[in-house]
Design an enzyme around this catalytic site. Structure first.
Site, PDB file in Angstrom:
ATOM      1  CG  HIS B  34      -1.998   1.067   1.093  1.00  0.00           C
ATOM      2  ND1 HIS B  34      -2.796   1.201  -0.018  1.00  0.00           N
ATOM      3  CD2 HIS B  34      -2.355   1.856   2.159  1.00  0.00           C
ATOM      4  CE1 HIS B  34      -3.457   2.300   0.441  1.00  0.00           C
ATOM      5  NE2 HIS B  34      -3.308   2.695   1.555  1.00  0.00           N
ATOM      6  CG  PHE B  35       1.592   4.244   2.451  1.00  0.00           C
ATOM      7  CD1 PHE B  35       1.240   4.994   1.259  1.00  0.00           C
ATOM      8  CD2 PHE B  35       0.604   3.834   3.309  1.00  0.00           C
ATOM      9  CE1 PHE B  35       0.035   6.088   1.325  1.00  0.00           C
ATOM     10  CE2 PHE B  35      -0.488   4.902   3.352  1.00  0.00           C
ATOM     11  CZ  PHE B  35      -0.696   5.767   2.598  1.00  0.00           C
TER      12      PHE B  35
END
Lengths: 130, 172
Positions: B34-35
């Site tokens: 996600h990040f």
């Protein structure tokens, strides 16, 4: 509560509900064309007006329902004379200038200007006070 | 994968308030990638930090508040998320934590409802909850609003997956 106070509160409601800047809100601004309101925003505005002014707004009282779908009121994409009369009777606060010039059904939303909302709240508050 | 972003309903005050929880797991694909992290000083590219995507925290709150709104009318209405008025998160949620969604109805009528939700997370290592954020939502009872449009007779919002959840909480 005077008109300016009502206007300021209505303006705050519209800024919060529609995510617009306060300088975009003017008395003549229409909710849909100028301020980008979509159908659910009308319910949001009703809820926020109820809270801001401590009033109760019945379904169809501020914004009409069941007009565009009624064949007596709308034919071939145009609001009939009967439809216009019905809207005017139900929505005495609204601004019919644009719709009277061009009764295209898509212009029905144009009757809702910021000024129309202010007039509506004003009449609700005076009815509650009397 | 099932589109279920809450695991259990834990508190209900009909028409007013509903609390649901979700356990975030490393086994869930959505927490990965996600990040991506910045390269370390030595240039090494570390793996992504697994976090629960905030968009799915909004969905979890929408499911929590949607059930609250549906329950008020015994699930007779088709309750559709119509608007996210505001969503503000102040920290991430990590695998291992338990998310707590607390939804309250602000206003409700025949056409729909507005609700406010508080998201918090339980950190099992610290044995305490901390605030994660706030979500404000609007729901439409679509049969009451989209006049002229026909929707299927059956309630396609509260489907079998949800019924399992609702039955476990004895809401149906």
């Amino acid at each position: 509560m005077d008109r300016n106070e009502i206007y300021d509160k209505v303006s705050d409601v519209l800024v919060d509900a529609l995510g617009v800047d306060d300088d975009e809100v003017s008395p003549q601004a229409t909710l849909t064309s100028d301020l980008g309101a979509e159908s659910i925003d009308f319910l949001d505005i009703v809820f926020r007006l109820e809270k801001a002014f401590d009033i109760k707004i019945a379904q169809g009282e501020l914004f009409p329902d069941n007009v565009a779908q009624n064949p007596e009121y709308v034919q071939d994409g145009k609001v009939t004379g009967k439809g216009l009369a019905e809207l005017k009777q139900r929505m005495p606060h609204a601004d019919f200038a644009t719709l009277e010039q061009n009764p295209d059904v898509n212009n029905v939303a144009e009757i809702f200007t910021v000024e129309a909302i202010v007039r509506f709240v004003e009449s609700k508050l005076s009815a509650a006070a009397s | 994968m099932r589109w279920m972003w809450i695991d259990q309903i834990v508190e209900v005050e009909r028409g007013q308030r509903l609390v649901a929880i979700k356990n975030v797991s490393l086994a869930e694909d959505v927490v990965h990638d996600h990040f991506p992290t910045q390269p370390a000083p030595n240039g090494e590219q570390l793996d992504a930090l697994p976090v629960m995507p905030a968009s799915l925290l909004i969905e979890g709150m929408a499911q929590t508040a949607g059930i609250l709104v549906g329950h008020a009318n015994d699930f007779a209405e088709k309750v559709i998320l119509a608007k996210i008025n505001k969503a503000r998160f102040t920290c991430d949620v990590f695998p291992g934590q338990t998310v707590r969604f607390e939804a309250r109805i602000d206003r409700m009528d025949e056409s729909g409802a507005s609700a406010t939700g508080q998201v918090s997370a339980y950190d099992h290592a610290r044995q305490q909850y901390h605030d994660v954020g706030t979500v404000e939502l609007m729901f439409s009872h679509i049969d009451q609003n989209m006049t002229g449009l026909e929707f299927p007779e059956e309630n396609f919002v509260f489907t079998d997956n949800f019924k399992t959840l609702l039955r476990a909480a004895e809401l149906i």
